[in-house]
Write an enzyme that holds these catalytic residues in place. Structure first.
Site, mmCIF file in Angstrom:
data_model
loop_
_atom_site.group_PDB
_atom_site.id
_atom_site.type_symbol
_atom_site.label_atom_id
_atom_site.label_comp_id
_atom_site.label_asym_id
_atom_site.label_seq_id
_atom_site.Cartn_x
_atom_site.Cartn_y
_atom_site.Cartn_z
ATOM 1 C CG ASP A 99 -1.333 2.781 7.197
ATOM 2 O OD1 ASP A 99 -1.348 1.814 7.865
ATOM 3 O OD2 ASP A 99 -1.993 3.437 6.808
ATOM 4 C CG ASN A 159 -0.298 4.576 3.567
ATOM 5 O OD1 ASN A 159 -1.123 5.314 3.867
ATOM 6 N ND2 ASN A 159 -0.768 3.067 2.627
ATOM 7 C CG ASP A 179 -1.888 0.814 1.517
ATOM 8 O OD1 ASP A 179 -2.152 1.434 -0.110
ATOM 9 O OD2 ASP A 179 -2.765 1.437 2.450
ATOM 10 C CB THR A 190 -6.265 3.765 -3.047
ATOM 11 O OG1 THR A 190 -6.146 4.056 -1.831
ATOM 12 C CG2 THR A 190 -7.571 4.541 -3.773
ATOM 13 C CE LYS A 242 -2.829 4.414 0.507
ATOM 14 N NZ LYS A 242 -4.294 4.227 0.747
#
Ligand code: AMP
Length: 300
Positions: A176, A163, A158, A193, A160
Site C-alpha cells: 500500500d 499496510n 503510512d 491515520t 502501520k
C-alpha cells in the site's frame, strides 16, 4: 469472473520475476483473460483482492480489482497513479512487488506479489503482542526496506500494521504505497491515520523521510505492548499526546530497557534528532534480537 481453485503450493517465491519478464518480452498489455481467478483474499475500500494465476507461466499472484467509479467518487485516481508509478519501480525483499496493471471499462486491476501469510495486523491481534526477537526482526527488516526507499527519494508516509503483509517464509512486506511520495523537497500534505503520525504531520508542518522513522518507533512499541503508544479514546487526545510526546511504558508486558531505549530515541519531537535508520540497525537491541534472515516462522 469465473473462479477456480488455485493450489497454494503453486506459489514460486524464488521466481518472482516471471510475470514481469513475460510481460516485457511479449511487449503486450495484460487482460483478465491472462489469469485464472481463485479465492477472494480480502476486501478493500475500493474493491476486492483475489488469488490469481497467470495462465502461461502458472505464476500465482494477488489480483487487486478496483472499481473506477469508486476511485473517481473518492477522488483518489491521482493517488493510485502515484502508487503504481512508485511501487512498480521498487525491488526489495521486504516490499510487496507490483508486477503491472491493466484496466477495462469499469475496473482497474493491479497484479501484486501474493503474500500467503496475510496481514500482520491480524497476526498481532491473534498474538496480542510479539516477543522481542520477533519485534526486532520485523523492525530491522522494515528499517532496511525504508533505507532502500529513502535512497530512491520515496517516503511511504503510512507505515502501520494494516499496510504490512507476511510473505511465504514469514518475512514482512510493505504494501500500500497509496500515500507515498517522491520527494526532492520537504512536504506539507496531511495524510494517514492519526495514531501513526509524527508531530510535524499532526501539526501540518513540513516533513521529510523522518516521518517513516517515527512510524518505526510507533510500530516497535505496538509490537511489544499490543497498543500504539499515543492511543486515546478521543482523536483530540491522541493529537495532544503526540505533540507532547506523552510516552509511557506500562509495567506489563515486561519489556527490556534496551527496547525502551530504542523507542525513546526514535519517538523524538525534533525530526532531525530521530535515530537514523542505519543507527537503528546498529542499536544493541536490534543487533541482539534481529534474525538477519528476516524470516519469522509461525512456530515462534
Ligand atoms: P487492500 O484493498 O489492499 O486493503 O486489501 C484488502 C485485503 O486483501 C487485505 O487486507 C489483505 O487481507 C488482502 N490482500 C491484499 N493484498 C494482498 C496480497 N498481495 N497478498 C495476500 N493478501 C492480500
Amino acid at each position: 469472473m469465473a473462479m477456480m481453485s488455485i493450489p497454494e503450493s503453486s506459489v514460486h517465491p524464488e521466481n518472482n520475476d516471471q510475470v514481469e519478464g513475460d510481460d516485457k518480452k511479449a511487449g503486450k498489455r495484460w487482460t483478465l483473460e491472462d489469469f485464472d481467478i481463485g479465492k477472494p483474499l480480502g476486501r478493500g475500500k475500493f474493491g476486492n483482492v483475489y488469488l490469481a494465476r497467470e495462465k502461461r507461466s502458472k505464476y500465482v499472484v494477488a489480483l487487486k480489482v478496483l472499481f473506477k467509479n469508486q476511485l473517481q467518487q473518492s477522488q483518489v485516481e491521482h493517488q493510485l497513479r502515484r502508487e503504481i508509478e512508485i511501487q512498480s519501480h521498487l525491488r526489495h525483499p521486504n516490499i510487496l512487488r507490483l508486477y503491472g496493471y491493466f484496466y477495462d471499462q469499469n475496473r482497474v486491476y493491479l497484479i501484486l506479489e501474493y503474500a500467503p501469510r496475510g496481514e500482520l495486523y491480524k497476526e498481532l491481534q491473534r498474538c496480542k503482542c510479539f516477543n522481542e526477537k520477533r519485534a526486532a526482526t520485523y523492525i530491522a527488516s522494515l528499517a532496511r526496506a525504508l533505507l532502500y526507499c529513502h535512497e530512491k527519494h520515496v517516503i511511504h508516509r503510512d507505515i502501520k500494521p494494516e499496510n504490512l503483509l507476511i510473505g511465504f517464509k514469514g518475512e514482512l512486506k510493505i504494501a500500500d504505497f497509496g500515500w507515498s511520495v517522491h520527494t526532492f523537497s520537504r512536504r506539507r500534505t496531511m495524510c494517514g491515520t492519526l495514531d501513526y503520525l509524527p508531530p510535524e504531520m499532526v501539526e501540518n508542518k513540513e516533513h521529510d523521510t523522518a516521518v517513516d522513522i517515527w512510524s518505526l518507533g510507533v510500530l516497535c512499541y505496538e509490537f511489544l505492548y499490543g497498543i500504539p503508544p499515543f492511543e486515546a479514546k478521543k482523536h483530540s487526545d491522541t493529537y495532544r499526546r503526540i505533540i507532547k510526546i506523552d510516552l509511557k511504558f506500562p509495567p506489563t508486558p515486561v519489556v527490556s530497557d534496551a527496547a525502551k531505549d530504542l523507542i525513546r530515541q526514535i519517538l523524538v519531537k525534533d525530526s532531525t534528532q530521530r535515530l537514523p535508520l542505519q543507527k537503528i540497525l546498529e542499536h544493541p537491541w536490534i543487533v541482539q534480537n534481529d534474525d538477519p534472515t528476516g524470516v519469522y516462522g509461525q512456530n515462534h
